[in-house]
Design an enzyme around this catalytic site. Sequence first.
Site, mmCIF file in Angstrom:
data_model
loop_
_atom_site.group_PDB
_atom_site.id
_atom_site.type_symbol
_atom_site.label_atom_id
_atom_site.label_comp_id
_atom_site.label_asym_id
_atom_site.label_seq_id
_atom_site.Cartn_x
_atom_site.Cartn_y
_atom_site.Cartn_z
ATOM 1 N N ARG A 109 22.138 -112.880 -111.680
ATOM 2 C CA ARG A 109 21.730 -113.629 -110.475
ATOM 3 C C ARG A 109 20.282 -114.106 -110.610
ATOM 4 O O ARG A 109 19.951 -115.213 -110.181
ATOM 5 C CB ARG A 109 21.898 -112.749 -109.229
ATOM 6 C CG ARG A 109 23.361 -112.533 -108.871
ATOM 7 C CD ARG A 109 23.534 -111.401 -107.889
ATOM 8 N NE ARG A 109 23.007 -111.684 -106.567
ATOM 9 C CZ ARG A 109 22.704 -110.748 -105.670
ATOM 10 N NH1 ARG A 109 22.870 -109.470 -105.955
ATOM 11 N NH2 ARG A 109 22.258 -111.086 -104.500
ATOM 12 N N ARG A 138 19.913 -101.210 -103.362
ATOM 13 C CA ARG A 138 20.314 -101.689 -102.041
ATOM 14 C C ARG A 138 21.726 -101.205 -101.678
ATOM 15 O O ARG A 138 22.611 -101.183 -102.523
ATOM 16 C CB ARG A 138 20.285 -103.226 -102.076
ATOM 17 C CG ARG A 138 20.499 -103.873 -100.743
ATOM 18 C CD ARG A 138 19.954 -105.264 -100.745
ATOM 19 N NE ARG A 138 20.840 -106.218 -101.431
ATOM 20 C CZ ARG A 138 20.693 -107.530 -101.328
ATOM 21 N NH1 ARG A 138 19.689 -108.043 -100.627
ATOM 22 N NH2 ARG A 138 21.515 -108.342 -101.961
ATOM 23 N N LYS A 177 14.952 -112.388 -97.869
ATOM 24 C CA LYS A 177 15.288 -113.534 -97.002
ATOM 25 C C LYS A 177 16.100 -113.072 -95.789
ATOM 26 O O LYS A 177 15.788 -113.427 -94.660
ATOM 27 C CB LYS A 177 16.086 -114.604 -97.777
ATOM 28 C CG LYS A 177 15.353 -115.170 -98.980
ATOM 29 C CD LYS A 177 16.086 -116.348 -99.609
ATOM 30 C CE LYS A 177 17.445 -116.018 -100.206
ATOM 31 N NZ LYS A 177 17.398 -115.057 -101.343
ATOM 32 N N ARG A 230 27.025 -103.564 -102.716
ATOM 33 C CA ARG A 230 27.657 -104.863 -102.978
ATOM 34 C C ARG A 230 27.983 -104.952 -104.464
ATOM 35 O O ARG A 230 27.167 -104.582 -105.303
ATOM 36 C CB ARG A 230 26.670 -105.992 -102.631
ATOM 37 C CG ARG A 230 26.731 -106.429 -101.206
ATOM 38 C CD ARG A 230 25.611 -107.369 -100.843
ATOM 39 N NE ARG A 230 25.467 -108.539 -101.713
ATOM 40 C CZ ARG A 230 24.632 -109.549 -101.458
ATOM 41 N NH1 ARG A 230 23.884 -109.540 -100.369
ATOM 42 N NH2 ARG A 230 24.534 -110.566 -102.283
ATOM 43 N N ARG A 262 20.718 -124.099 -103.083
ATOM 44 C CA ARG A 262 20.419 -123.272 -104.251
ATOM 45 C C ARG A 262 20.390 -124.098 -105.523
ATOM 46 O O ARG A 262 20.129 -123.550 -106.592
ATOM 47 C CB ARG A 262 21.502 -122.210 -104.390
ATOM 48 C CG ARG A 262 21.032 -120.798 -104.001
ATOM 49 C CD ARG A 262 22.250 -119.951 -104.065
ATOM 50 N NE ARG A 262 22.091 -118.569 -104.291
ATOM 51 C CZ ARG A 262 22.189 -117.645 -103.334
ATOM 52 N NH1 ARG A 262 22.299 -117.985 -102.087
ATOM 53 N NH2 ARG A 262 22.167 -116.377 -103.658
HETATM 54 P P1 AMP Z 1 23.446 -114.190 -101.291
HETATM 55 O O1 AMP Z 1 23.886 -113.183 -100.300
HETATM 56 O O2 AMP Z 1 22.678 -115.331 -100.665
HETATM 57 O O3 AMP Z 1 22.706 -113.576 -102.461
HETATM 58 O O4 AMP Z 1 24.779 -114.861 -101.884
HETATM 59 C C1 AMP Z 1 25.761 -114.087 -102.558
HETATM 60 C C2 AMP Z 1 26.565 -114.980 -103.490
HETATM 61 O O5 AMP Z 1 27.221 -116.009 -102.739
HETATM 62 C C3 AMP Z 1 25.750 -115.730 -104.538
HETATM 63 O O6 AMP Z 1 25.445 -114.931 -105.678
HETATM 64 C C4 AMP Z 1 26.695 -116.885 -104.858
HETATM 65 O O7 AMP Z 1 27.766 -116.461 -105.672
HETATM 66 C C5 AMP Z 1 27.266 -117.220 -103.483
HETATM 67 N N1 AMP Z 1 26.409 -118.223 -102.799
HETATM 68 C C6 AMP Z 1 25.703 -118.049 -101.645
HETATM 69 N N2 AMP Z 1 25.044 -119.172 -101.304
HETATM 70 C C7 AMP Z 1 25.341 -120.084 -102.269
HETATM 71 C C8 AMP Z 1 24.942 -121.430 -102.507
HETATM 72 N N3 AMP Z 1 24.095 -122.079 -101.666
HETATM 73 N N4 AMP Z 1 25.436 -122.055 -103.605
HETATM 74 C C9 AMP Z 1 26.287 -121.434 -104.438
HETATM 75 N N5 AMP Z 1 26.668 -120.162 -104.309
HETATM 76 C C10 AMP Z 1 26.212 -119.480 -103.226
#
Ligand code: AMP
Length: 214
Positions: free
Chosen positions: A171, A127, A13, A160, A88
Site C-alpha cells: 500500500r 492497528r 486521515k 484489517r 488517489r
Molecule cells: P483506505 O481505507 O482508504 O486505506 O482504503 C482501503 C482500500 O480501498 C485501498 O487500499 C484500496 O484498495 C481501496 N480504495 C479506497 N479508496 C480508493 C480510491 N480512491 N481508489 C482506488 N482504490 C481505493
Amino acid sequence: MIVILLGPPGAGKGTQAGAIAEKYRIPHISTGDIFRANLKEGSPLGLEARRYMEAGALVPDDLVVRLVGDRLDAPDAAGGALLDGFPRTVAQAEALAGYLARKGRQEDHCLCLEVPDGELVKRLAGRRMCRDCGAGFHVDFSPPPADGRCAKCGGQIHQRADDQEATVLNRLKVYHEQTSPLADWYGRRGLLRRIDGQGSVAEIQSRILAALGA
Ligand code: AMP
C-alpha cells in the site's frame, strides 16, 4: 466547502476526518469505508473491490469515480464534503475536477498529512478495528479490550486484512507511485497545504483547522 484529505495509509486521515466534517457540517466521505461496508454486505461492488483491497492495490479508477460522483450528488453533500482516501490517482483527481466543474462547483482545499514511512508501518501493523462500528485501536498506543470485544458496540475487534505487514508495504509503494504525485497536482492549482502528521491527535487537529482558516 469541498476538502480533500490526502496522505499515505496510516497518516491519520480517518482519525482527523470526523472533527473536520463536524466543524464544517459536511459529510465525511471515505471511499475505503464505502468499500468495506459493501464488502461486509457482500454487494457486487464489495465483491469487485475485494481482490484489489486484499492485495493492497487500488480499485480501478472508473469504479471509484462513479461511486464518488453518486455520493456527491446526494442531498447531504450539496453544501460540500470531506473526501478521505479519494482521489488517489491523477486520473481520479482530473475526473473529480471535471465532475465538479460540470456542477458549477470546485475543490476548496487539499490537505496532505505527512508522516515518514517507518512510522506508518508501525502504526498500521499494530492497528486493530471493530468489525461492526469501525472504532480504532492500536496494540501499543490504544490497546483493544482484553476480551476482544468493542467497548462501544460489543463488536469483534480484528485486524484489517490489508493491515498485515506485506500488504502494508505494498500500500505504501502504491501510495508513493500513484497518489503522492497528487500533492504537486493540487499544489500547482494553489490548493495544497502540507500538514505535519506527527504528534498528538489534538495537535494535528489544530494544525488542520489553522490551515483551513478556522
Ligand atoms: P483506505 O481505507 O482508504 O486505506 O482504503 C482501503 C482500500 O480501498 C485501498 O487500499 C484500496 O484498495 C481501496 N480504495 C479506497 N479508496 C480508493 C480510491 N480512491 N481508489 C482506488 N482504490 C481505493
